[in-house]
Each structure stands twice: as C-alpha cells, then as structure tokens.
Design an enzyme around this catalytic site. Structure first.
Site, short mmCIF file in Angstrom:
data_model
loop_
_atom_site.label_atom_id
_atom_site.label_comp_id
_atom_site.label_asym_id
_atom_site.label_seq_id
_atom_site.Cartn_x
_atom_site.Cartn_y
_atom_site.Cartn_z
N CYS A 133 47.37 33.09 33.99
CA CYS A 133 46.37 33.62 34.92
C CYS A 133 46.09 32.70 36.11
CB CYS A 133 45.08 33.93 34.17
SG CYS A 133 45.30 35.09 32.80
N HIS B 103 39.71 34.08 39.23
CA HIS B 103 40.54 34.95 38.39
C HIS B 103 39.65 35.98 37.73
CE1 HIS B 103 42.92 36.52 35.20
NE2 HIS B 103 42.36 35.79 34.27
N ASN C 149 42.14 42.76 33.74
CA ASN C 149 42.67 41.40 33.86
C ASN C 149 44.18 41.47 33.96
OD1 ASN C 149 43.69 38.83 33.42
ND2 ASN C 149 42.34 38.35 31.70
#
Length: 330
Positions: free
Chosen positions: A121, A255, A286
């Site tokens: 990520c 993020h 996500n």
C-alpha cells in the site's frame, strides 16, 4: 582517464497524473452475501460504501495501461518520451517478466528501463520517490510510476475481517525535470519485525501443492496501532522535511486504508479545516498501491484539489513499509 558521471536535473516535478478503476461496482449489500456483516457495520469500521473489482477483460495490466496513458497525455508527452517505467504491484502473479516491461512495450515506451517493485500500500509513494531520484541523478528524464492492484483476486471472501476492505485500481504519475523545488524529501522505511501482521497465507509452492489459492491475511489491531501512531508521526516528519507547517498544506492524501486511521492522522498533524482530505475509500475501497493515485485523480476531478496545490501524500502497508512526501499537484 576520469569517468564521466551522469548529470541530472536540480529538481523534479510531477508532470501528469492518471488513474483507472474497474467497471464493476460492489456495494456493501453484495459484500454481505459473502460475509456475515451489515452495511452499517462496514461503514462504521471503515467508511466504505462500495468498492471496485475487476470484471471480464480487466486485470492489473489493463488498469496499468489505462492509468499510464492518461498520465502521459496529461503531462503533454508521448510514450516515446518516457525512458523509465516503475510499477508497484503485488498482483502480477508471474515472477518474470515484469509487468513494467510488458506495459512499457504496449505503451510504446521505446527502450525504456522497466522494473516492478513490491511495496504494497506504500507502492505509489515508493514509485514516486524512486522516480524523483532517477530524474535528479540523470539516470532518466521522464519516469512513469504506476501503482496497480487487483486485490479482489487475492481476497478470502469468507474472511469477515478483510473481505470488505480490498479493491482494485491503478494510479500513475509521470515525473520529470524541474528548475524549481516541487517535491519535498521522501520519508520512508520499514519494520520487518511486523512482517507477519499482513501476509499471504500460503507460499506459491504451498498453493500449488494444496490446490488452494494464496490469499491475503491481516491482523488488523497491530496494523491500526502502527498506522495511528508511527505512521502519523512519519507524516509529520515528511511535512517537516519539506520545511512546511500544517497551515501551508492545501491537500492531504493518506493511503485509503480506513477512515478511522485518517481521522487519527488528522488529530496528530493538527491540520487546519482548510486542508482538503482524501476520503475516496468511500467509493473505491482499499486498492493498495493504487489508492493514492486514484484518490488524487478523484479529488482533482471533483475540484477538491487543483493544479499548484501543495499536497502531503503518505502510504503504508505490508512489510511493514511506509513512504511519504510533499508534492505539488500538476
């Protein structure tokens, strides 16, 4: 005879941004057909209402290509101008050749250096940081950095703790030379002592032998603690490294892991209400290495962010790894 060293640009800048998300929208009602949960619970825990998953004809390659073409066009360049391609992904399930080499060829980036990185990520920020260094060192002039994932294909849909989180997408940026400073120093690092809190549940040999896929596992509590303490402080360090105060920011794009993590970062950074904050997890979920690129693109499209804005980005994820820096939005 002395060796001639490379000569780069004094600074680097982001020249163009692009993003791509799949066409399939998976809302919380559909998600609750896979796991025992509810729309209310998912929204309270994460802020997610819906996410995007790849459908027929879509994969990590097609998403990368779409985001890359958009970024190159917006930079006012052609693929032939790009001399290095970096793709951060954990979703290209082939050890070799790299996805970057495949994408570079399909784009028409003639004889470009091309390689993949694995930074989960934090991948978009890792790619941007590396691209800046390549430009400033003289190793490349225009670098295409992509974060792309199809985590829906690596998700255990029976796992109530993670199934609703993960999604697919790609974000891209072209980084090139600049005569003025438009990117702050990168603040990055890792904590491999916590590698097991986010990991694949099987190695590839184990997956082949068992006939079961290798899927993502996450222990959410230590990840939440790490993100809301250490990563919040890393975001502050990235801001300080650029010589800026919270009130100097226009946009903050962490993020898109969880809205509660974003809230904790805001409390730590003490950002003024004037700073626009990415909350695109609401509609995109996500999507890991893609999330910051997708969020930036969405905020520009909505008018929340604009060219010339000063923006703090920070990514964090499996490894555990993190990276963040201040950028100027192109």
């Amino acid at each position: 005879m002395p060796i001639t060293a490379s000569k780069g640009s004094p600074y680097a800048r982001i020249e163009g941004l692009g993003a791509a998300v799949p066409s399939r929208v998976v809302d919380n009602a559909e998600m609750c057909t896979y796991i025992d949960s509810s729309d209310e619970w998912i929204q309270q825990r994460t802020g997610i209402i819906e996410r995007r998953w790849v459908g027929p004809g879509e994969d990590v390659r097609t998403l990368s290509l779409a985001a890359a073409r958009q970024a190159i066009e917006r930079a006012g360049l052609t693929p032939a101008d790009v001399d290095a391609v970096i793709i951060s992904t954990v979703s290209h399930l082939v050890q070799t050749p790299s996805l970057a080499a495949i994408v570079a060829a399909e784009l028409g980036c003639q004889d470009a250096a091309a390689f993949d990185i694995s930074a989960a990520c934090a991948g978009f920020c890792y790619g941007i940081g590396m691209a800046e260094s390549l430009v400033r060192s003289g190793a490349a002039t225009h670098v295409l950095a992509i974060g792309a994932e199809t985590l829906s294909e690596m998700t255990d849909l029976s796992d109530r703790s993670t199934a609703f989180l993960f999604a697919d997408g790609a974000g891209a940026a072209v980084v090139g030379p600049s005569d003025v400073a438009t990117m702050g120093p990168i603040v990055w690092g890792s904590d491999g002592d916590q590698a097991t809190v986010i990991e694949m549940n099987r190695t590839w040999p184990e997956a082949v032998a068992s006939g079961q896929p290798s899927q993502i596992m996450m222990d959410g509590r230590p990840v939440f603690r790490w993100a809301t303490t250490f990563i919040a402080e890393a975001a502050h360090r990235a801001l300080a490294a650029a010589g800026l105060a919270p009130e100097d920011l226009d946009v903050f794009v962490p993020h898109q892991a969880n809205n509660r993590i974003t809230d904790a970062m805001l409390r730590h950074l003490k950002l003024p209400d004037s700073v626009k904050v990415a909350r695109t997890i609401k509609h995109y979920g996500n999507n890991s290495a893609a999330s910051i690129g997708v969020a930036l693109d969405a905020m520009i499209a909505s008018g929340e962010a604009k060219s010339g804005d000063t923006c703090l980005i920070i990514g964090f994820g499996a490894g555990l790894v993190y990276a963040g820096q201040v950028i100027t939005i192109p």
